[in-house]
Scaffold this motif. Sequence first.
Motif, short mmCIF file in Angstrom:
data_model
loop_
_atom_site.label_atom_id
_atom_site.label_comp_id
_atom_site.label_asym_id
_atom_site.label_seq_id
_atom_site.Cartn_x
_atom_site.Cartn_y
_atom_site.Cartn_z
N GLN A 145 -3.70 -0.44 -13.59
CA GLN A 145 -2.95 0.71 -14.10
C GLN A 145 -1.46 0.36 -14.22
O GLN A 145 -0.83 0.62 -15.24
N ARG A 146 -0.93 -0.27 -13.19
CA ARG A 146 0.49 -0.63 -13.22
C ARG A 146 0.75 -1.67 -14.32
O ARG A 146 1.74 -1.59 -15.03
N LYS A 147 -0.16 -2.63 -14.46
CA LYS A 147 0.01 -3.67 -15.47
C LYS A 147 0.04 -3.06 -16.88
O LYS A 147 0.89 -3.40 -17.71
N GLY B 283 0.82 -1.22 0.00
CA GLY B 283 0.00 0.00 0.00
C GLY B 283 0.84 1.26 0.00
O GLY B 283 2.07 1.21 0.16
N ARG B 284 0.18 2.38 -0.22
CA ARG B 284 0.82 3.70 -0.07
C ARG B 284 -0.02 4.49 0.94
O ARG B 284 -1.26 4.42 0.89
N PRO B 285 0.63 5.27 1.81
CA PRO B 285 -0.15 6.11 2.72
C PRO B 285 -0.93 7.15 1.93
O PRO B 285 -0.47 7.58 0.87
N ALA C 234 6.18 -5.61 -5.25
CA ALA C 234 5.04 -5.13 -6.04
C ALA C 234 5.17 -3.66 -6.44
O ALA C 234 4.60 -3.24 -7.43
N ARG C 235 5.90 -2.87 -5.64
CA ARG C 235 6.02 -1.44 -5.94
C ARG C 235 7.42 -1.10 -6.46
O ARG C 235 7.79 0.08 -6.46
N ALA C 236 8.19 -2.10 -6.88
CA ALA C 236 9.55 -1.80 -7.38
C ALA C 236 9.46 -0.83 -8.54
O ALA C 236 8.43 -0.74 -9.22
N CYS C 237 10.55 -0.11 -8.78
CA CYS C 237 10.57 0.90 -9.84
C CYS C 237 10.11 0.29 -11.17
O CYS C 237 10.64 -0.73 -11.62
N LEU C 238 9.18 0.97 -11.80
CA LEU C 238 8.65 0.48 -13.07
C LEU C 238 9.64 0.70 -14.21
O LEU C 238 9.62 0.01 -15.21
N PRO D 128 7.18 5.99 0.37
CA PRO D 128 6.65 5.31 1.56
C PRO D 128 5.64 4.23 1.20
O PRO D 128 4.82 4.40 0.29
N HIS D 129 5.74 3.10 1.90
CA HIS D 129 4.78 2.00 1.74
C HIS D 129 3.78 2.06 2.91
O HIS D 129 3.99 2.77 3.88
N ARG D 130 2.72 1.25 2.79
CA ARG D 130 1.74 1.16 3.88
C ARG D 130 1.30 -0.29 3.99
O ARG D 130 1.08 -0.94 2.95
N PHE E 189 16.48 0.20 -6.89
CA PHE E 189 15.16 0.34 -7.50
C PHE E 189 14.08 -0.28 -6.61
O PHE E 189 12.96 -0.48 -7.04
N SER E 190 14.46 -0.61 -5.36
CA SER E 190 13.57 -1.28 -4.43
C SER E 190 13.19 -2.66 -4.99
O SER E 190 13.85 -3.15 -5.92
N CYS E 191 12.16 -3.30 -4.46
CA CYS E 191 11.80 -4.63 -4.93
C CYS E 191 10.34 -4.91 -4.61
O CYS E 191 9.70 -4.15 -3.89
N ILE F 137 7.76 11.88 -14.66
CA ILE F 137 8.37 12.32 -13.39
C ILE F 137 9.43 11.33 -12.95
O ILE F 137 10.56 11.70 -12.62
N GLY F 138 9.07 10.03 -12.96
CA GLY F 138 10.02 9.00 -12.53
C GLY F 138 11.21 8.92 -13.46
O GLY F 138 12.33 8.63 -13.03
N GLY F 139 10.97 9.19 -14.75
CA GLY F 139 12.01 8.93 -15.74
C GLY F 139 12.97 10.07 -15.99
O GLY F 139 13.92 9.91 -16.75
C1 HEM Z 1 9.33 3.98 -8.19
C2 HEM Z 1 14.19 4.21 -8.15
C3 HEM Z 1 14.17 5.63 -12.79
C4 HEM Z 1 9.35 5.11 -12.92
C5 HEM Z 1 10.65 3.97 -7.79
C6 HEM Z 1 11.09 3.64 -6.47
C7 HEM Z 1 12.45 3.68 -6.46
C8 HEM Z 1 12.87 4.05 -7.77
C9 HEM Z 1 13.37 3.37 -5.28
C10 HEM Z 1 10.17 3.36 -5.27
C11 HEM Z 1 9.92 1.89 -5.11
C12 HEM Z 1 9.17 1.59 -3.83
O1 HEM Z 1 8.29 2.35 -3.45
O2 HEM Z 1 9.50 0.59 -3.16
C13 HEM Z 1 14.60 4.67 -9.38
C14 HEM Z 1 15.98 4.92 -9.74
C15 HEM Z 1 15.98 5.34 -11.05
C16 HEM Z 1 14.59 5.33 -11.50
C17 HEM Z 1 17.18 4.71 -8.82
C18 HEM Z 1 17.12 5.75 -11.95
C19 HEM Z 1 18.38 5.69 -11.62
C20 HEM Z 1 12.88 5.51 -13.24
C21 HEM Z 1 12.47 5.65 -14.62
C22 HEM Z 1 11.10 5.52 -14.65
C23 HEM Z 1 10.67 5.29 -13.29
C24 HEM Z 1 13.42 5.86 -15.81
C25 HEM Z 1 10.15 5.56 -15.80
C26 HEM Z 1 10.41 5.54 -17.04
C27 HEM Z 1 8.94 4.79 -11.64
C28 HEM Z 1 7.55 4.59 -11.28
C29 HEM Z 1 7.54 4.25 -9.91
C30 HEM Z 1 8.93 4.26 -9.48
C31 HEM Z 1 6.33 4.73 -12.20
C32 HEM Z 1 6.34 3.93 -9.04
C33 HEM Z 1 6.12 2.42 -8.95
C34 HEM Z 1 4.94 2.02 -8.07
O3 HEM Z 1 4.55 2.76 -7.18
O4 HEM Z 1 4.41 0.93 -8.28
N1 HEM Z 1 11.76 4.21 -8.57
N2 HEM Z 1 13.81 4.94 -10.45
N3 HEM Z 1 11.77 5.29 -12.47
N4 HEM Z 1 9.74 4.56 -10.55
FE1 HEM Z 1 11.76 4.68 -10.54
#
Ligand code: HEM
Length: 494
Positions: A114-116, A85-87, A427-431, A362-364, A423-425, A291-293
């Motif tokens: 959505q994630r899938k 979960g997320r808070p 279900a919520r690992a980085c997409l 943060p997870h929940r 990148f964590s690990c 944002i993530g990318g």
């Molecule tokens: C989530 C690391 C690049 C998209 C996360 C999380 C970490 C992380 C630690 C949180 C995981 C958790 O909550 O346990 C990184 C690092 C990156 C990187 C170190 C680059 C060096 C990217 C890129 C994208 C991206 C390039 C997209 C193209 C996302 C998304 C989430 C996420 C969508 C949310 C996943 C979820 O909540 O299910 N990332 N990230 N990230 N990241 Fe990344």
Amino acid sequence: LAVLGGRRGACGGGGLSALPGPWALPLVGGLPPMLHPELPLHLLELARRYGPVYRLRFGAKDVVVLNSVDSIRQALTQKWSDFAGRPSSFVADLISLGGHDLSLGDFTPGWRLQRKVAHSALARAQRLQLDPVLGAQAAALCQVFRSYGGAAVDVAQDFSLQTCRTICAMAFGPMMPDAAATRDIHDCITELVALWGRGAVRALDALPLLRVFPSGALRRLLRQVRFRDAFVRAQIQRHQESLRPECARDMVDHMLQLLEERRGAGGGGDPTAEGGLTPEHVHMALVDLFIGGTETTAALLTWAVAFLLHHPQVQDGIHAELQRVLGPERPPSYGDRDRLPLLSATISETLRLRPVAPLALPHRTTRDTSLLGFTIPKGTTVIPNLFAAHHDKGTWSRPLEFRPERFLEADDPRLAQRNLVPFSCGARACLGETLARAEIFVFLGHVLREFRLEPPAPGALPSLRGLYGTVVRCPPFRVRVLPRGPLPEPPVTP
Ligand code: HEM
């Protein structure tokens, strides 16, 4: 600050014990510990006193902090659904079309779909476009570096813009917006992330009274959100107007097709229903990929440059490795990673020392659960301290030192990789892990093949002390990017 008590066996898990934690938390520099300016380091310090898993009281809530790779893997992988979960967050809901965010959305059936969908669209785009997109973007980056003619420059902005262009190219394929529009959305996203990190905005989650009088920072944040949403809406509309059911040109097409399929199957509409996927989910998935990318990958590339300035022998080693394995003509692609072990190890070591999202998100807990024999009730916020896991003396020898060779020399280098969780690990690992790893490898490989990185003056090395927010950044610094040999032919930009 409240005194914390334990709940022995609170969820019926006989023999479980209460989590340790500071009984009376000291005020740090006048701030509660959770507002410490170098939070990951501070939480690591607490782990040395209380063990790898402890809890803190933040406002009215308990927060559990995981500080070792074993506790992180056990929680997020072995018990993934308990910790997925997320808070809830007032600000996140405000800026995500009413709580349709992928990164910050809670673990609901709608979120899972959505994630899938986002995962499937990104995986497909990577299969079809990764090599040409990264090759073209890395060549464009080198062209920018060449244009500096050896002057001392701050490259952080170049990395940031180029990573944004990469995600634009992956998401919008042949319909990628022009350079000016890409720069505009880049500037909007970076401003939005900076405003979101501001204390005045963060405080809205903890102190509801503040919501009555929106601050200037919140008004500016909402302005950027409107700009972002107009941009994403325009891109989706352009795609919808020319969408052909038999072929998906890019990620947006693919996600729109999946949305249509779900509608056809009667699953659209209610996001809380099993299988509910809405246009807002697609919109916010795109936002989160931007944002993530952008900032994470760019921050990591900037850190790699900073560490390599401190370790010129590693730069030279990587350059020699590139020449030896690929020859002078061929730039690296991600498929070369096993043949370029020093480049790969340098990236791993940078990710270890500066996991750019040091506390993940943060997870929940989604139900009453337990971890390493401790009770954790449903609804508890859990912070995976990836930074602490990467600095654990029990796992890494001389953890503060930059030593890429630890990934080459380890008795079992796979074990070193297993202990690495940037990148964590679960279900919520980085997409975006694959995209990020590929981008870092190809960009850095192109740069180190062609250029030597030097400080602006002898000994003027960058500070390696992180600036901690959601992303840990290197303090601004300048570097001279000097061609190693005759300039190559200008690349043909597709
Ligand atoms: C989530 C690391 C690049 C998209 C996360 C999380 C970490 C992380 C630690 C949180 C995981 C958790 O909550 O346990 C990184 C690092 C990156 C990187 C170190 C680059 C060096 C990217 C890129 C994208 C991206 C390039 C997209 C193209 C996302 C998304 C989430 C996420 C969508 C949310 C996943 C979820 O909540 O299910 N990332 N990230 N990230 N990241 Fe990344």
